[in-house]
Scaffold this active site. Structure first.
Site, PDB file in Angstrom:
ATOM      1  N   HIS A   1       0.835  -1.204   0.000  1.00  0.00           N
ATOM      2  CA  HIS A   1       0.000   0.000   0.000  1.00  0.00           C
ATOM      3  C   HIS A   1       0.871   1.257   0.000  1.00  0.00           C
ATOM      4  CE1 HIS A   1      -3.589   2.434   1.361  1.00  0.00           C
ATOM      5  NE2 HIS A   1      -2.604   3.203   1.810  1.00  0.00           N
ATOM      6  N   GLU A   2       1.781   1.332   0.969  1.00  0.00           N
ATOM      7  CA  GLU A   2       2.636   2.514   1.058  1.00  0.00           C
ATOM      8  C   GLU A   2       3.603   2.595  -0.121  1.00  0.00           C
ATOM      9  OE1 GLU A   2       1.777   4.709   2.989  1.00  0.00           O
ATOM     10  OE2 GLU A   2       0.523   3.581   4.370  1.00  0.00           O
TER      11      GLU A   2
ATOM     12  N   HIS B   1       1.959   4.513  -2.844  1.00  0.00           N
ATOM     13  CA  HIS B   1       2.127   5.958  -2.652  1.00  0.00           C
ATOM     14  C   HIS B   1       3.519   6.402  -3.101  1.00  0.00           C
ATOM     15  CE1 HIS B   1      -1.597   6.820  -0.655  1.00  0.00           C
ATOM     16  NE2 HIS B   1      -1.356   6.042   0.387  1.00  0.00           N
TER      17      HIS B   1
ATOM     18  N   HIS C   1       3.927   6.403  -6.785  1.00  0.00           N
ATOM     19  CA  HIS C   1       3.168   7.521  -7.343  1.00  0.00           C
ATOM     20  C   HIS C   1       3.993   8.805  -7.238  1.00  0.00           C
ATOM     21  CE1 HIS C   1      -1.070   9.611  -7.485  1.00  0.00           C
ATOM     22  NE2 HIS C   1      -0.333   9.878  -8.549  1.00  0.00           N
TER      23      HIS C   1
END
Length: 600
Positions: free
Chosen positions: A392-393, A396, A399
């Site tokens: 998940h992180e 980020h 991105h």
């Protein structure tokens, strides 16, 4: 005698498991030098006040100078924030963060004249500047976004006052953070093996996944006993934050705080209301899942602390941090070699602060700005949940990496609205990877259970939070006092409506609002839910290798803020002004719920 396991102190954590912040600033002397260099640049920029309307050259010069100063301030702020979060009890780190926060506030006040002065230029003249000077072309969308704020920008003097007061407005969130991460003292409890461990935010989430109900209950009761001691203090900090949001919305001419917050990303309020409506119309699926959970766990009574333990028993999958790195790279291989190579960079260059230590901020996040690495904070535990947190992180971080390496600084960030999509796309891809990898029914059941719980915790739970957030802002706007009793009463009723009659609405859960940091983020939480639903569609396209799906997805990662968020998502393949993507997400949830029931 049973050994008591305590968290390590910061200087006891192995260096290779900590992030390397020297890539931002080598030491405190380098920070001081950066601050010193800012002063003459700010002084030079201040001398340009009143000249923007005179020529396109002056306009360009001021825009570029302001953006440069902003980037320097961001470097200072992210460094101070990361240093503080690694040990919130460290007075030196606290002092540095206070110093930089004050500097940001002061500088913002000094430069607050720029936006009003740009907007004071008549539209015809501003258009003439843009048409006559090709050097302004890269700032076309930047200026278009600014124009949309025109009705809500105050005079230069008023903007300076507000900017100067920003550190005061942040006080409630700051007090909550210190209290929650540093000053609260949690008791020792027993884990599954009978070992005495110190309760903490990270340990709490692990204990709630225990297969022993007594362990889960003990953690739940003991944690909330601590928070309920300070419920009136937490009510005061949250009420203070809400008043700030409502005050800012009122003086800027918005109808309410929600409209003001959503306007920052140019998101229509219908996106919010559509989410709440769709979730409430599908609460029957959540109730069905909760009832199934009670039946499978064979519980006479099911409590709120029983909602997180895997209903298929103890996890058949666990990962050390090193094992999780390998599994994450395998799962993300479908994103292509370039993507995975950058994931390797994160693993091999100390972009990640891995383990929990005394005073460390709870939870997990990815944080970085233009020109820094996208650093990640974890509080690692050896379980499947933490593998999902890692990917998940990493979503980020990738991105941020792709945005900052493909956009100029003015577009080198992305709207909060699209931020959670990259992270939850990675989670969806990991779920598909694990289901494709394992035929073992027990593993498949566990992974499906994890997906259903993740959907419950993201789409349903975050929308529940969003409803509470809207309620407290509306109540304050009407002049109703936000007392602990009032907020607890509403939260308890809301929680019962969401989870239904199959679970006992324990009295402690009424106080859950006291420990949710995202209520201080100004209408942030709804974006977790919309992001998860959009990510479900995007991940489906990538994993099924639909034409152009991966290319469109990577282009979304590279887009930054070069276009409006809704346009960025449309180009990626999801129209978030409609409800289709939400309906599709609930369809996947129901299909996997059906599959889970059949396997059971």
């Amino acid at each position: 005698m049973t050994e008591i396991k305590q968290l390590p102190k910061r200087d006891e954590v192995p260096v290779e498991l900590t992030w390397d912040l020297t890539s931002i600033f080598e030491n405190k002397e380098a920070v001081d030098s950066a601050i010193a260099k800012l002063n003459p640049e700010i002084k030079t920029l201040l001398a340009q006040q009143g000249t923007l309307k005179d020529s396109s050259e002056n306009l360009l010069k001021v825009i570029q100078a302001e953006l440069k100063i902003q980037n320097q301030l961001e470097h200072l702020y992210v460094y101070a924030e990361l240093k503080n979060d690694q040990d919130t009890g460290n007075n030196v780190n606290q002092g540095l963060k206070d110093q930089i926060t004050g500097l940001v506030s002061k500088t913002s006040a000094q430069l607050a004249w720029i936006e009003p002065e740009i907007l004071a230029i008549p539209n015809e003249k501003l258009t003439e500047f843009q048409n006559s000077d090709p050097k302004l072309k890269p700032y076309e969308h930047f200026l278009a976004v600014l124009k949309l704020k025109k009705d809500h920008i105050l005079s230069a003097k008023e903007e300076a006052i507000l900017a100067g007061a920003s550190s005061i407005f942040d006080s409630s969130e700051k007090v909550f953070g210190i209290l929650d991460n540093s000053d609260l003292k949690f008791p020792f409890v027993k884990n599954d093996t009978g070992q005495t461990v110190q309760l903490s935010q990270g340990m709490y989430s692990t204990l709630l996944q225990s297969t022993d109900q007594a362990v889960r209950k003990q953690a739940f009761v003991q944690l909330y006993a601590v928070y309920e001691q300070f419920r009136n203090t937490f009510a005061a900090t949250l009420a203070g934050e809400v008043k700030v949001h409502n005050f800012n919305a009122q003086i800027r001419g918005f109808k309410d705080a929600r409209q003001a917050a959503m306007s920052e990303n140019t998101i229509p309020e219908s996106v919010y209301s559509n989410l709440v409506t769709e979730v409430n119309s599908h609460l029957d699926l959540l109730h069905r899942y909760v009832e199934l959970r009670k039946k499978i766990l064979n519980l006479k009574e099911m409590h709120m602390y029983d909602l997180y333990t895997p209903i298929t028993g103890k996890s058949p999958l666990s990962y050390t941090y090193q094992e999780a790195q390998k599994e994450a790279k395998q799962a993300l291989q479908i994103m292509g070699n370039d993507y995975v190579n950058h994931v390797d960079e994160a693993f091999n260059n100390r972009w990640i602060d891995v383990v929990e230590n005394q005073g460390k901020r709870s939870g997990a996040y990815s944080s970085g700005v233009y020109g820094t690495n996208p650093f990640m904070l974890l509080n690692w535990q050896d379980d499947l949940d933490n593998l999902f947190t890692l990917v998940h992180e990493m979503g980020h971080s990738m991105h941020t990496y792709y945005t900052t390496h493909n956009q100029p600084y003015q577009y080198g960030d992305y709207a909060i609205f699209v931020a959670e999509i990259a992270s939850t796309t990675n989670e969806n891809i990991l779920t598909s990877y694990l289901l494709n990898k394992y035929d073992d029914p027990q593993i498949r059941l566990y992974v499906l259970n994890h997906y259903l719980d993740d959907f419950k915790g993201t789409v349903y739970r975050q929308t529940q939070f969003a409803e509470f957030e809207q309620f407290i802002h509306a109540a304050d706007a009407k002049g109703e006092p936000l007392t602990a009793e009032m907020m607890s009463s509403y939260y308890g009723d809301l929680n019962h409506r969401y989870y239904g009659n199959a679970v006992i609405n324990d009295s402690q859960i009424k106080s859950e609002w006291t420990r949710i940091p995202h209520f201080y983020y100004n209408f942030y939480v709804y974006q977790y839910a919309t992001g998860f639903a959009a990510a479900s569609s995007l991940a489906n396209g990538v994993t099924q290798k639909k034409p152009n799906a991966l290319e469109n997805y990577l282009n979304y990662l590279k887009s930054g803020s070069s276009d409006f968020p809704l346009n960025v998502m449309k180009k990626a393949g999801v129209d978030m002004t409609k409800t289709d993507y939400l309906e599709d997400a609930f369809q996947v949830f129901e299909e996997r719920l059906n599959e889970f029931e059949n396997l059971v």
